[in-house]
Design a protein around this motif. Sequence first.
Motif, mmCIF file in Angstrom:
data_model
loop_
_atom_site.group_PDB
_atom_site.id
_atom_site.type_symbol
_atom_site.label_atom_id
_atom_site.label_comp_id
_atom_site.label_asym_id
_atom_site.label_seq_id
_atom_site.Cartn_x
_atom_site.Cartn_y
_atom_site.Cartn_z
ATOM 1 N N PRO A 10 0.811 -1.223 0.000
ATOM 2 C CA PRO A 10 0.000 0.000 0.000
ATOM 3 C C PRO A 10 0.843 1.271 0.000
ATOM 4 O O PRO A 10 0.441 2.283 -0.573
ATOM 5 C CB PRO A 10 -0.853 -0.104 1.261
ATOM 6 N N ASP A 11 2.028 1.223 0.620
ATOM 7 C CA ASP A 11 2.898 2.396 0.598
ATOM 8 C C ASP A 11 3.371 2.692 -0.824
ATOM 9 O O ASP A 11 3.399 3.839 -1.252
ATOM 10 C CB ASP A 11 4.102 2.212 1.517
ATOM 11 N N ALA A 12 3.734 1.657 -1.571
ATOM 12 C CA ALA A 12 4.183 1.845 -2.954
ATOM 13 C C ALA A 12 3.037 2.370 -3.811
ATOM 14 O O ALA A 12 3.233 3.251 -4.653
ATOM 15 C CB ALA A 12 4.725 0.541 -3.530
ATOM 16 N N ASP A 13 1.832 1.850 -3.581
ATOM 17 C CA ASP A 13 0.660 2.343 -4.317
ATOM 18 C C ASP A 13 0.405 3.807 -3.994
ATOM 19 O O ASP A 13 0.101 4.608 -4.875
ATOM 20 C CB ASP A 13 -0.586 1.521 -3.978
ATOM 21 N N LYS A 19 2.702 10.793 -6.573
ATOM 22 C CA LYS A 19 3.610 11.319 -7.603
ATOM 23 C C LYS A 19 2.838 11.662 -8.873
ATOM 24 O O LYS A 19 3.172 12.628 -9.559
ATOM 25 C CB LYS A 19 4.723 10.315 -7.883
ATOM 26 N N THR A 20 1.799 10.907 -9.178
ATOM 27 C CA THR A 20 0.970 11.209 -10.347
ATOM 28 C C THR A 20 0.123 12.452 -10.100
ATOM 29 O O THR A 20 0.014 13.322 -10.961
ATOM 30 C CB THR A 20 0.061 10.003 -10.681
ATOM 31 N N ALA A 21 -0.464 12.533 -8.910
ATOM 32 C CA ALA A 21 -1.345 13.663 -8.581
ATOM 33 C C ALA A 21 -0.575 14.977 -8.486
ATOM 34 O O ALA A 21 -1.114 16.045 -8.790
ATOM 35 C CB ALA A 21 -2.074 13.387 -7.267
ATOM 36 N N LEU A 28 11.240 15.157 -4.677
ATOM 37 C CA LEU A 28 10.841 15.767 -3.411
ATOM 38 C C LEU A 28 9.863 14.868 -2.660
ATOM 39 O O LEU A 28 10.025 14.598 -1.461
ATOM 40 C CB LEU A 28 10.195 17.130 -3.681
ATOM 41 N N ILE A 29 8.859 14.364 -3.363
ATOM 42 C CA ILE A 29 7.854 13.499 -2.755
ATOM 43 C C ILE A 29 8.493 12.201 -2.268
ATOM 44 O O ILE A 29 8.224 11.749 -1.151
ATOM 45 C CB ILE A 29 6.701 13.237 -3.738
ATOM 46 N N GLU A 30 9.351 11.609 -3.071
ATOM 47 C CA GLU A 30 10.011 10.364 -2.672
ATOM 48 C C GLU A 30 10.855 10.558 -1.425
ATOM 49 O O GLU A 30 10.825 9.732 -0.504
ATOM 50 C CB GLU A 30 10.880 9.831 -3.805
ATOM 51 N N ARG A 31 11.613 11.654 -1.394
ATOM 52 C CA ARG A 31 12.465 11.934 -0.240
ATOM 53 C C ARG A 31 11.632 12.079 1.033
ATOM 54 O O ARG A 31 11.944 11.495 2.063
ATOM 55 C CB ARG A 31 13.268 13.217 -0.506
ATOM 56 N N CYS A 32 10.566 12.846 0.956
ATOM 57 C CA CYS A 32 9.725 13.058 2.122
ATOM 58 C C CYS A 32 8.989 11.776 2.516
ATOM 59 O O CYS A 32 8.866 11.454 3.695
ATOM 60 C CB CYS A 32 8.736 14.184 1.868
ATOM 61 N N TYR A 46 -4.889 9.526 1.675
ATOM 62 C CA TYR A 46 -5.359 10.095 0.409
ATOM 63 C C TYR A 46 -5.773 8.973 -0.548
ATOM 64 O O TYR A 46 -6.844 9.023 -1.156
ATOM 65 C CB TYR A 46 -4.242 10.956 -0.190
ATOM 66 N N VAL A 47 -4.938 7.962 -0.651
ATOM 67 C CA VAL A 47 -5.226 6.836 -1.546
ATOM 68 C C VAL A 47 -6.495 6.100 -1.092
ATOM 69 O O VAL A 47 -7.347 5.749 -1.908
ATOM 70 C CB VAL A 47 -4.022 5.873 -1.619
ATOM 71 N N ALA A 48 -6.630 5.887 0.213
ATOM 72 C CA ALA A 48 -7.827 5.216 0.737
ATOM 73 C C ALA A 48 -9.078 6.034 0.448
ATOM 74 O O ALA A 48 -10.134 5.490 0.100
ATOM 75 C CB ALA A 48 -7.682 4.980 2.236
ATOM 76 N N CYS A 49 -8.962 7.343 0.555
ATOM 77 C CA CYS A 49 -10.101 8.220 0.292
ATOM 78 C C CYS A 49 -10.472 8.204 -1.192
ATOM 79 O O CYS A 49 -11.654 8.186 -1.537
ATOM 80 C CB CYS A 49 -9.780 9.635 0.767
ATOM 81 N N VAL A 50 -9.481 8.192 -2.061
ATOM 82 C CA VAL A 50 -9.743 8.089 -3.500
ATOM 83 C C VAL A 50 -10.502 6.795 -3.785
ATOM 84 O O VAL A 50 -11.504 6.789 -4.505
ATOM 85 C CB VAL A 50 -8.434 8.140 -4.322
#
Length: 107
Positions: A10-13, A19-21, A28-32, A46-50
Amino acid sequence: MPNERESENPDADALRLIKTAFAGRDALIERCFDRDESFRVLCVDYVACVAASECWKGRPEAYALTRWREYSDMLVALDRDLQDWIEALEDAGADQPFAENAKREIP
């Protein structure tokens, strides 16, 4: 294309969707995402809400429209939180986790 192992994570998803959104901010996103658990949890939420919003969209039950609107409203709020977080990281240089370089209270 993600391999089978990544699609079960789920973290990779979450990372892939964020990164797409928020295209153009991948590094930057990957580092954080790697360094800050709070940011990672926000991304997973966010993914669960989508997914929940998509699940309720167009369902025939009388209450489905209400549920879809609730999740859509939550998605807007999560999107705004992610946008604020990413902008703060950009402003701070993103060399350290968010909590260390841009103290911020989330209501």
